[in-house]
Each structure stands twice: as structure tokens, then as C-alpha cells.
Design an enzyme around this catalytic site. Structure first.
Site, PDB file in Angstrom:
ATOM      1  N   GLU A 167     -25.193 -42.979  -5.724  1.00  0.00           N
ATOM      2  CA  GLU A 167     -23.833 -42.463  -5.941  1.00  0.00           C
ATOM      3  C   GLU A 167     -23.854 -41.364  -6.981  1.00  0.00           C
ATOM      4  O   GLU A 167     -24.765 -41.302  -7.804  1.00  0.00           O
ATOM      5  CB  GLU A 167     -22.936 -43.593  -6.486  1.00  0.00           C
ATOM      6  CG  GLU A 167     -22.802 -44.758  -5.558  1.00  0.00           C
ATOM      7  CD  GLU A 167     -22.070 -45.926  -6.218  1.00  0.00           C
ATOM      8  OE1 GLU A 167     -21.492 -45.731  -7.312  1.00  0.00           O
ATOM      9  OE2 GLU A 167     -22.088 -47.007  -5.640  1.00  0.00           O
TER      10      GLU A 167
ATOM     11  N   LYS B 148     -22.824 -39.847 -10.424  1.00  0.00           N
ATOM     12  CA  LYS B 148     -22.419 -40.426 -11.700  1.00  0.00           C
ATOM     13  C   LYS B 148     -21.330 -39.527 -12.267  1.00  0.00           C
ATOM     14  O   LYS B 148     -21.611 -38.476 -12.842  1.00  0.00           O
ATOM     15  CB  LYS B 148     -23.596 -40.527 -12.665  1.00  0.00           C
ATOM     16  CG  LYS B 148     -23.210 -41.208 -13.970  1.00  0.00           C
ATOM     17  CD  LYS B 148     -24.417 -41.484 -14.819  1.00  0.00           C
ATOM     18  CE  LYS B 148     -24.128 -42.241 -16.082  1.00  0.00           C
ATOM     19  NZ  LYS B 148     -22.903 -41.979 -16.779  1.00  0.00           N
TER      20      LYS B 148
ATOM     21  N   ASP C  32     -18.533 -37.955 -14.519  1.00  0.00           N
ATOM     22  CA  ASP C  32     -18.546 -37.797 -15.968  1.00  0.00           C
ATOM     23  C   ASP C  32     -17.116 -37.729 -16.495  1.00  0.00           C
ATOM     24  O   ASP C  32     -16.596 -36.661 -16.791  1.00  0.00           O
ATOM     25  CB  ASP C  32     -19.319 -36.515 -16.321  1.00  0.00           C
ATOM     26  CG  ASP C  32     -19.617 -36.435 -17.801  1.00  0.00           C
ATOM     27  OD1 ASP C  32     -19.428 -37.446 -18.503  1.00  0.00           O
ATOM     28  OD2 ASP C  32     -20.029 -35.356 -18.247  1.00  0.00           O
TER      29      ASP C  32
ATOM     30  N   TYR D 218     -15.856 -47.130  -7.858  1.00  0.00           N
ATOM     31  CA  TYR D 218     -17.242 -47.350  -7.460  1.00  0.00           C
ATOM     32  C   TYR D 218     -17.767 -48.774  -7.624  1.00  0.00           C
ATOM     33  O   TYR D 218     -18.957 -49.008  -7.472  1.00  0.00           O
ATOM     34  CB  TYR D 218     -18.162 -46.390  -8.204  1.00  0.00           C
ATOM     35  CG  TYR D 218     -17.918 -46.277  -9.693  1.00  0.00           C
ATOM     36  CD1 TYR D 218     -18.025 -47.373 -10.519  1.00  0.00           C
ATOM     37  CD2 TYR D 218     -17.559 -45.052 -10.256  1.00  0.00           C
ATOM     38  CE1 TYR D 218     -17.811 -47.269 -11.873  1.00  0.00           C
ATOM     39  CE2 TYR D 218     -17.336 -44.938 -11.615  1.00  0.00           C
ATOM     40  CZ  TYR D 218     -17.460 -46.045 -12.421  1.00  0.00           C
ATOM     41  OH  TYR D 218     -17.242 -45.935 -13.757  1.00  0.00           O
TER      42      TYR D 218
ATOM     43  N   LYS E  30     -30.032 -39.350 -15.271  1.00  0.00           N
ATOM     44  CA  LYS E  30     -29.197 -38.276 -15.829  1.00  0.00           C
ATOM     45  C   LYS E  30     -29.867 -36.927 -15.644  1.00  0.00           C
ATOM     46  O   LYS E  30     -31.073 -36.799 -15.861  1.00  0.00           O
ATOM     47  CB  LYS E  30     -28.972 -38.522 -17.321  1.00  0.00           C
ATOM     48  CG  LYS E  30     -28.301 -39.867 -17.594  1.00  0.00           C
ATOM     49  CD  LYS E  30     -26.863 -39.679 -18.005  1.00  0.00           C
ATOM     50  CE  LYS E  30     -26.753 -39.942 -19.472  1.00  0.00           C
ATOM     51  NZ  LYS E  30     -25.503 -39.650 -20.056  1.00  0.00           N
TER      52      LYS E  30
ATOM     53  N   CYS F  68     -17.794 -27.839 -53.643  1.00  0.00           N
ATOM     54  CA  CYS F  68     -16.936 -28.362 -52.575  1.00  0.00           C
ATOM     55  C   CYS F  68     -15.972 -27.279 -52.085  1.00  0.00           C
ATOM     56  O   CYS F  68     -15.272 -26.672 -52.888  1.00  0.00           O
ATOM     57  CB  CYS F  68     -16.148 -29.574 -53.085  1.00  0.00           C
ATOM     58  SG  CYS F  68     -14.987 -30.194 -51.857  1.00  0.00           S
TER      59      CYS F  68
ATOM     60  N   CYS G 288     -12.202 -28.507 -53.084  1.00  0.00           N
ATOM     61  CA  CYS G 288     -11.682 -28.694 -54.445  1.00  0.00           C
ATOM     62  C   CYS G 288     -12.528 -28.005 -55.505  1.00  0.00           C
ATOM     63  O   CYS G 288     -12.190 -28.020 -56.685  1.00  0.00           O
ATOM     64  CB  CYS G 288     -11.553 -30.185 -54.759  1.00  0.00           C
ATOM     65  SG  CYS G 288     -13.148 -30.987 -54.982  1.00  0.00           S
TER      66      CYS G 288
ATOM     67  N   CYS H 187     -19.291 -34.557 -52.388  1.00  0.00           N
ATOM     68  CA  CYS H 187     -18.361 -34.077 -53.400  1.00  0.00           C
ATOM     69  C   CYS H 187     -17.959 -35.316 -54.204  1.00  0.00           C
ATOM     70  O   CYS H 187     -17.388 -36.256 -53.655  1.00  0.00           O
ATOM     71  CB  CYS H 187     -17.134 -33.448 -52.754  1.00  0.00           C
ATOM     72  SG  CYS H 187     -15.783 -33.234 -53.934  1.00  0.00           S
TER      73      CYS H 187
ATOM     74  N   CYS I 202      -9.955 -34.858 -54.442  1.00  0.00           N
ATOM     75  CA  CYS I 202     -10.302 -33.863 -53.424  1.00  0.00           C
ATOM     76  C   CYS I 202      -9.440 -34.130 -52.170  1.00  0.00           C
ATOM     77  O   CYS I 202      -9.485 -35.227 -51.614  1.00  0.00           O
ATOM     78  CB  CYS I 202     -11.793 -33.999 -53.108  1.00  0.00           C
ATOM     79  SG  CYS I 202     -12.392 -32.882 -51.854  1.00  0.00           S
TER      80      CYS I 202
HETATM   81  S1  IVH Z   1     -21.422 -48.486 -12.048  1.00  0.00           S
HETATM   82  C1  IVH Z   1     -22.081 -52.638 -13.855  1.00  0.00           C
HETATM   83  N1  IVH Z   1     -21.186 -46.191 -10.795  1.00  0.00           N
HETATM   84  O1  IVH Z   1     -21.243 -44.457 -16.117  1.00  0.00           O
HETATM   85  C2  IVH Z   1     -22.135 -51.205 -13.420  1.00  0.00           C
HETATM   86  N2  IVH Z   1     -20.806 -46.215 -13.145  1.00  0.00           N
HETATM   87  O2  IVH Z   1     -23.315 -45.267 -18.085  1.00  0.00           O
HETATM   88  C3  IVH Z   1     -20.905 -50.473 -13.734  1.00  0.00           C
HETATM   89  N3  IVH Z   1     -20.133 -44.055 -14.074  1.00  0.00           N
HETATM   90  O3  IVH Z   1     -19.481 -46.984 -17.765  1.00  0.00           O
HETATM   91  C4  IVH Z   1     -20.992 -49.010 -13.628  1.00  0.00           C
HETATM   92  N4  IVH Z   1     -20.177 -42.939 -12.176  1.00  0.00           N
HETATM   93  O4  IVH Z   1     -18.119 -45.100 -16.681  1.00  0.00           O
HETATM   94  C5  IVH Z   1     -21.127 -46.825 -11.984  1.00  0.00           C
HETATM   95  N5  IVH Z   1     -20.968 -44.253  -9.528  1.00  0.00           N
HETATM   96  C6  IVH Z   1     -20.896 -44.882 -10.706  1.00  0.00           C
HETATM   97  C7  IVH Z   1     -20.542 -44.213 -11.904  1.00  0.00           C
HETATM   98  C8  IVH Z   1     -20.512 -44.921 -13.107  1.00  0.00           C
HETATM   99  C9  IVH Z   1     -19.930 -42.868 -13.473  1.00  0.00           C
HETATM  100  C10 IVH Z   1     -19.986 -44.291 -15.524  1.00  0.00           C
HETATM  101  C11 IVH Z   1     -19.196 -45.518 -15.883  1.00  0.00           C
HETATM  102  C12 IVH Z   1     -20.115 -46.376 -16.699  1.00  0.00           C
HETATM  103  C13 IVH Z   1     -21.135 -45.390 -17.156  1.00  0.00           C
HETATM  104  C14 IVH Z   1     -22.442 -46.093 -17.407  1.00  0.00           C
END
Ligand code: IVH
Length: 664
Positions: free
Chosen positions: A110, A112, A114, A221, A308, A402, A405, A420, A426
Site C-alpha cells: 500500500e 504510505k 503522509d 487502510y 520509507k 541573549c 534580554c 541565558c 528574560c
Molecule cells: S497500517 C497496525 N497502512 O504510518 C498498523 N499505516 O508509521 C497500522 N500510514 O501510524 C498502520 N499509510 O499513520 C498503515 N497504508 C498504510 C499507511 C499507514 C500511512 C501511517 C499511519 C501509521 C504510520 C506508521
């Protein structure tokens, strides 16, 4: 009445249908004008029949004013994070580990997203609650704001479970982010650093009409718990989509790690074309039974991992270094940069942390620097291009006085930070101390945000934290403040009065003694039981307290040695602040004096058990020793169990632990 009622129901269903077609299926069936006309008709009818008010009506999407703090709600299942990796090798290791435990598996890949995570609860097909992640155990109830997000259906259709939770990410699309920042720039307001912060900030706005204007987006998700209908994750996502929920269209099943890597490569290349930010790929084991088999570590599931994307790096020019003075007087140098786009964000500033970092970079005036967004929100300067340095450029020299102050700064032996020392006079230190004192984990005074504090300071209505408690005598002056009304004054005074009910540890924490955080405050309060005996404590007595080291002890002694601080504490006590530990705070901990070690696979993540143990006054340690009181052992416990048996330590299972916490 009969007809009105019928038409209202009809319009609600119709509008929900068109909302879905427009926002979720991307296939509108009627024109915007027609949609608006139906909406207006419904609004009118609802105004005529107020008895038929429904918070889930499509008309409620426009939002309304809410003028209260968010309520905290405990999560039924804790909201965990994911294990992270940036490397292919680690991803392969993850795959090997998974196969070892669970045999052949299929993965769901999936995007991820942001943004900021959200937990939605639907009952009988209606959205009843939306809660932020918070600290993972409890979060803020932001239901009103979430109702304004058009891609989150207020009602579902099809064979949804009677009640279930679904999790996802709330996002701000790039287009909205850019527009918002343009508007902010024109108004001279500070810009949002990135769409993630903007989404999180928007969700916490007090006015849902304003939230509605910011067009947030959402992808769901994960369905935690028993209500999940299918026996695979992919099956659950499909079901969710059938009920009208928004799941990502870019989700794929992969049979091998090679396929996973191809998915990653594709999206690393193509993510720029997405309307919302992503920062990686999430890989999840598809089969729920296998997920269960893999279980959880202390913080995250073993059945999923986040890959990531590497942080992008950009070059930009240093305009100047400015210095911020914190609550404790610590000085933080900040690089002000020529704005630069980096992974969907405009970067204008970067923290330089301290003098050593500046020296290590060999930073010169006007240097071309490289900025990177690491895992953190604040971008980092990772290097300097000395070859592009202007002739005659001077090295950046740390300030000696500082900026607020004018007091000469000090840097103590072995410390990275300059301070400071003018703590009492301050200005940012005064404001910072007050902000800390009123914050949630300290005295928790509602209605006293940083703007209010600045205003009260500027008008001379307060000068330190004790002055807060003299405000009830200054009612008339408060009423005379710009835009302040009866109600805001009453709210503030009520918040002040209520804060006198705080606990002694919270009060101690609120004093803002350097190095004395929440845990240290709790430990000191438990040991000394009153502020007076703490004030009389010697260095030896202080360092005898659990987890209080020499630096902390010295800081406590220093604080109470100052006449101003003694006077301040006396005044606060005279106003009725809690100078002693109440009996129930001291003795209530069911696990006082007990040390637990947690091992094996339990029904919930370790963090959950740890949190409850700490709350009951117990300690959690990572390794079994003679000091361990109990080993809480789950399934397939290994070496720790062996060691505990050897040392004849009490081993308990989850059920026995639960009995302890309920019945002790
Ligand atoms: S699954 C128990 N799926 O990434 C598993 N998280 O670093 C629950 N996030 O807190 C998370 N896309 O806010 C999952 N496709 C995705 C995601 C996702 C973004 C975020 C989510 C989580 C964080 C974890």
C-alpha cells in the site's frame, strides 16, 4: 409534517449517493448546480423541521463552530506505529523473518500516506466517532471536524458490521496546501511547513466550518479487531470499499519480495504525480491468521513494515542565523534559508541545535547549504558547499549575549547548549515558564493559550505563574481587554480555579525545574510526599530517589536555593495549590514497588501492558534479574522464561496479570 419528513429522508439518501459518486467514485451523475439546489432544499426543510435534526445529515458537512477543547477518548485497540526501513536489505530480512514464522505468505503493498492518522467508528452504518492517534492509547475526539471531510462517508451501505472501527490517514492535498500557504503569505502569517503538519493542524482547529474550507482528504487502510469481515487484509479493504469507504486504488497483492520491490520502485518514481503526499510503501501480511501468528513487538506489528523513500536533498542559501530562547533559557540557533522545495514542502528554516553543530559544519555567512528532511519534521542541514563560498565570508560565530534580554550567556562544563541565566526577567523565559505551567500535563489551565499569556504579560496583568491566581481579583481589567467578553473571562477564571485540584506531581512538574520532567516529578513527589520536605532535601537524599541522577539533583537544589523561587512556591501554596501528595495518589498504585518483565506473544502489544503497569506505580524492565517481581509471559516465551525459572521468579500469564490489576 408527514411529507416534510419523507422528503428529508429522500434528500439525505439522494445527496449521500451523489456525494459518493462525486468524491469517492469520481463519476458525478448530476451537475454541481443541481447538487447545490438539492442541498438548499434539504437545508430549508431541516430548518422547518428542527425535530428531525441528524448530525449525520449531508447538510452537516459544512461544519459549525465548536468552542470547546477536544475530549479524550481511549482507543479500543492501541494505535501502533510501524517498523521502518530505508533499505532493500532490511526489507529482505523482514521477509525472511516472516516466512520463518508464518511459512509462505502473500503481501499487500500500500502507499504510505503522509498525513495524520485517524480512527473512525461506525455504528449501524453511521459515523459516530473520529479520534486522533494521540499517544496511541488515547486520542482527541475530532468527530465534528472529521464530519466535514467529504471523502469520509457519514453513512455506509451494504453488509457492514453492526459496529466497527476503521483506521486511515487524513491528508491535505498539495493543491490545497499551496493555496493555503499563498493566502498565509499574503496575510503575513507563518506558513505551514508541509502538508502533514497542515493536515494535523487543520484537524485540531476549533471551528469546523474553517476545517471544511480546507478540503482535507482521507484514505482508510486497516480494520482492527473482531469485526473485520474477511480473513485477509485485502478482503477487508475490498469490503470497506463496498460499504462506501475510501480505500486507496493503488493497493496490490504481491507473492514475492521481488514483486514488492518492483511496487516500491514504481511508486518512488511516480509519487510526484499523486495529488497527496506519500513517504513510502507499507507492506502487510495478507492472511489475518498469519498476522496473528506473527504478533507484535513492543511498539508495532511484526506482520507489517514501512519502507520509507530516501529523503531528498536540496541546496539553498543561508540568509542568516537567528537564535531562539527557550523556556529554560536554552539558546537554539536557527538557520534562516532561502525558501526551497523539498519532497513536497517549502523549507525556510532549519535547526542548527547548538554551537558544536555550527562549528562542525564550518558554517559561514551566506553559505550554500544542503538540506535534507530526515525522519523528523524539522529539516536538517547536512553539509555546506565550501567551493561556492563568497570571498571574504566570515564564519558564523555563536552569540555571546541573549538576543532577548542582553544578559551574557553561559555554557556549563560538558553541556552542548548555551543558556541565558536571567531566568526571572528574560521575556521568552517568563512566557515559556507560564506556558509550561498551564500546559496539559502540568496544571492544565484551559483557556490560557500562548496568545492569552502574551496579552496578559504585555498588559502587566501577570509577571509569573503565581500571578495567575491573583487574576480573579482583576476581573474588571480582564473585562476591559480587547475582544474579551463575560464568557471568555468566566472560562479563564474557572480554568484557574479548577487547576487547584491538580496533583502534587503535576504541580511539581509545572514549576519547570530544569531536567525535571514528568517521570522525575512523579518519583520525587512519591519519595518526598510534600514540597516542603523536597525543599529541605539534601543532595544525597535526592540522588537516592529512583532515576534521579546528579544533574537532576543539582538542578533541584539550585532551584530551591533561589529566594525568588522559594517566594514563588510559598505564594502558590497560599493560593491553594497542592503541596502534598494525597493519600490516594500515594497508595493507589496496585503495583507499587513491583518490577515486571514482559515476554512472549500477548493478546495486545507490550506497550499496552507497560502503560497500565506504570500507571499503577509499577516498573517495567527489559531483563530478568533477582530484582524482578513477576515475569508476564505470553505464548512462545523463550530465554527470559528460562532465566526466570532458574531464578525462581514468579511467572504469570496474561489472565493472572489481569486478575492482579483488577483485584489487588
Ligand atoms: S497500517 C497496525 N497502512 O504510518 C498498523 N499505516 O508509521 C497500522 N500510514 O501510524 C498502520 N499509510 O499513520 C498503515 N497504508 C498504510 C499507511 C499507514 C500511512 C501511517 C499511519 C501509521 C504510520 C506508521
Amino acid at each position: 409534517m408527514e411529507n416534510g419528513e419523507e422528503r428529508i429522508r429522500e434528500l439525505r439518501t439522494l445527496l449521500e449517493h451523489h456525494n459518493r459518486k462525486y468524491y469517492i467514485d469520481n463519476a458525478p451523475e448530476i451537475s454541481d448546480a443541481e447538487f447545490d439546489r438539492l442541498m438548499k432544499e434539504l437545508e430549508q426543510l431541516e430548518a422547518d423541521f428542527p425535530g428531525l435534526y441528524d448530525p449525520n445529515s449531508p447538510t452537516q458537512r459544512v461544519g459549525q463552530d465548536i468552542n470547546r477543547e477536544f475530549t479524550q477518548v481511549a482507543h479500543t485497540y492501541p494505535m501502533l506505529s510501524l517498523g521502518n526501513t530505508y533499505s532493500e536489505a532490511e526489507l529482505r530480512e523482514f521477509d525472511t523473518r516472516v516466512w520463518k514464522t508464518a511459512g509462505e505468505v502473500q503481501y499487500v503493498c500500500e502507499l504510505k500516506y503522509d498525513g495524520t492518522s485517524i480512527s473512525l467508528t461506525y455504528r449501524d452504518g453511521a459515523l459516530i466517532r473520529a479520534v486522533t492517534r494521540g499517544d496511541g492509547v488515547k486520542g482527541d475526539d475530532v468527530t465534528e471536524n472529521v464530519r466535514t471531510i467529504r471523502t469520509i462517508p457519514l453513512r455506509l451501505h451494504g453488509d457492514y458490521p453492526a459496529e466497527f472501527e476503521i483506521r486511515g490517514e487524513i491528508l491535505m492535498p498539495f493543491s490545497v496546501f499551496d493555496r493555503l500557504n499563498r493566502e498565509k503569505a499574503a496575510a503575513g502569517e507563518p506558513l505551514f511547513a508541509n502538508p502533514r503538519n497542515a493536515a494535523a493542524g487543520t484537524l485540531k482547529l476549533q471551528n469546523s466550518a474553517q476545517v471544511a474550507r480546507r478540503s482535507l482528504d482521507c484514505y482508510l487502510y486497516y480494520i482492527p479487531g473482531e469485526a473485520a469481515p474477511a480473513d485477509t487484509h485485502f478482503g477487508n479493504l475490498k469490503k470497506a470499499a463496498e460499504w462506501g469507504l475510501r480505500v486507496s486504488p493503488h493497493t496490490e497483492l504481491c507473492n514475492t519480495v521481488e514483486e514488492v520491490l518492483r511496487f516500491i520502485a514504481k511508486w518512488d518514481r511516480d509519487r510526484a504525480g499523486l495529488p497527496v503526499p506519500i513517504d513510502g510503501i507499507v507492506i502487510k501480511v495478507n492472511d489475518l491468521e498469519k498476522q496473528h501468528l506473527l504478533g507484535y513487538t513492543a511498539k508495532s506489528p511484526r506482520w507489517a513494515i514501512a519502507y520509507k523513500f530516501k529523503a531528498e536533498r536540496e541546496a539553498t542559501r543561508l540568509i542568516e542565523v537567528t537564535y531562539q530562547v527557550g523556556r529554560t533559557g536554552s539558546i537554539t540557533p536557527v538557520a534562516n534559508l532561502e525558501p526551497v522545495h523539498l519532497a513536497g514542502t517549502v523549507i525556510k528554516r532549519a535547526s542548527l541545535h547548538n554551537a558544536d553543530v555550527i562549528a562542525e559544519l564550518d558554517l559561514h555567512e551566506q553559505d550554500i547549504v544542503y538540506v535534507e528532511k530526515g525522519g523528523e519534521i524539522i529539516p536538517k542541514i547536512v553539509g555546506v558547499d565550501a567551493s561556492l563560498r563568497r570571498a571574504g565570508a566570515e564564519p558564523v560565530r555563536f552569540i555571546t549575549h541573549c538576543p532577548e534580554c542582553g544578559t551574557e550567556l553561559v555554557r556549563e562544563e560538558g553541556e552542548a547548549n548555551h543558556y541565558c541565566p536571567n531566568a526571572e526577567h528574560c521575556p521568552p523565559q517568563i512566557a515559556g515558564k507560564i506556558e509550561h505551567f498551564v500546559s496539559r500535563k502540568a496544571l492544565n489551565i484551559e483557556g490560557m493559550g500562548s496568545e492569552t499569556i502574551d496579552l496578559l504579560l504585555n498588559r502587566g496583568l501577570i509577571g509569573n505563574v503565581a500571578d495567575i491566581y491573583a487574576l480573579p481579583q482583576k476581573r474588571d481589567e480582564l473585562m476591559g481587554l480587547d475582544r474579551w467578553q463575560e464568557r471568555s473571562v468566566a472560562n479563564l477564571l474557572a480554568g484557574i480555579e479548577k487547576s487547584k485540584q491538580a496533583t502534587f506531581p503535576a504541580f511539581l512538574f509545572g514549576l519547570g525545574i530544569r531536567y525535571i520532567g514528568e517521570t522525575a516529578s512523579r518519583n520525587l513527589a512519591r519519595s518526598f510526599r510534600s514540597i516542603r520536605s523536597l525543599m529541605a532535601a539534601t543532595y544525597e537524599q535526592l540522588t537516592e530517589v529512583e532515576d534521579i541522577g546528579g544533574q537532576m539533583a543539582g538542578s533541584v537544589l539550585n532551584y530551591f536555593a533561589k529566594a525568588e523561587n522559594q517566594e514563588l512556591v510559598e505564594r502558590l501554596l497560599a493560593y491553594g495549590l497542592p503541596g502534598e501528595l494525597k493519600e490516594e495518589e500515594a497508595g493507589a498504585g496496585k503495583f507499587n514497588g513491583l518490577t515486571f518483565v514482559i515476554t512472549g506473544t500477548l493478546s495486545r502489544p507490550r506497550e499496552y501492558f507497560k502503560d497500565l503497569i506504570l500507571r499503577e506505580g509499577g516498573k517495567v524492565s527489559d531483563s530478568v534479574s533477582a530484582k524482578t517481581s513477576f515475569l508476564l509471559a505470553g505464548e512462545s516465551a523463550g530465554s527470559k522464561l528460562k532465566k526466570a525459572e532458574k531464578l525462581k521468579i514468579n511467572v504469570i500469564n496474561e489472565e493472572e496479570w489481569r486478575e492482579m490489576i483488577n483485584n489487588r
